[in-house]
Design an enzyme around this catalytic site. Structure first.
Site, PDB file in Angstrom:
ATOM      1  N   ARG A 250     -18.913  58.866 -41.725  1.00  0.00           N
ATOM      2  CA  ARG A 250     -17.898  57.871 -42.060  1.00  0.00           C
ATOM      3  C   ARG A 250     -16.531  58.498 -42.288  1.00  0.00           C
ATOM      4  O   ARG A 250     -15.520  58.005 -41.800  1.00  0.00           O
ATOM      5  CB  ARG A 250     -18.319  57.053 -43.281  1.00  0.00           C
ATOM      6  CG  ARG A 250     -19.533  56.172 -43.014  1.00  0.00           C
ATOM      7  CD  ARG A 250     -19.987  55.474 -44.252  1.00  0.00           C
ATOM      8  NE  ARG A 250     -20.442  56.472 -45.223  1.00  0.00           N
ATOM      9  CZ  ARG A 250     -20.556  56.267 -46.527  1.00  0.00           C
ATOM     10  NH1 ARG A 250     -20.233  55.101 -47.050  1.00  0.00           N
ATOM     11  NH2 ARG A 250     -20.997  57.216 -47.314  1.00  0.00           N
TER      12      ARG A 250
ATOM     13  N   ASN B 155     -22.187  52.539 -43.586  1.00  0.00           N
ATOM     14  CA  ASN B 155     -23.615  52.774 -43.426  1.00  0.00           C
ATOM     15  C   ASN B 155     -24.332  51.443 -43.551  1.00  0.00           C
ATOM     16  O   ASN B 155     -23.956  50.610 -44.374  1.00  0.00           O
ATOM     17  CB  ASN B 155     -24.146  53.736 -44.495  1.00  0.00           C
ATOM     18  CG  ASN B 155     -23.737  55.164 -44.246  1.00  0.00           C
ATOM     19  OD1 ASN B 155     -23.463  55.565 -43.125  1.00  0.00           O
ATOM     20  ND2 ASN B 155     -23.695  55.953 -45.307  1.00  0.00           N
TER      21      ASN B 155
END
Length: 90
Positions: free
Chosen positions: A19, A37
């Site tokens: 990320r 996620n």
């Protein structure tokens, strides 16, 4: 012209800095959107911006950062919403 793509990435993509690396890439390319996620172990990203920059980020997401192991990436075209920045979502 602005395009939007949603990408769902599977494999070893959580717990490897994906990320944060994606957010850095997005900022460098000047695209907007978000990355998060998912509870199923996948990673999901939405990217809006210049078509070439969006495709460059999608290509990066298909590989991911060095510690990730991407086994699949599903890309879907969506209508742009005019997102103001790129962020890591909850």
């Amino acid at each position: 012209m602005v395009v939007r793509r949603k990408v769902v990435v599977r494999g070893e993509v959580q717990g490897v800095g994906f990320r944060w690396a994606c957010a850095r890439e997005a900022q460098a390319l000047g695209v907007h959107g978000w990355v998060r996620n998912r509870p199923d172990g996948a990673l999901e990203a939405v990217v809006e911006g210049d078509p070439e920059a969006v495709e460059r980020l999608v290509a990066w997401v298909r590989r991911g950062p060095s510690h990730a192991h991407v086994t699949a990436a599903e890309v879907t075209a969506e209508d742009p919403e005019g997102l103001p920045d790129f962020r890591i979502a909850d």
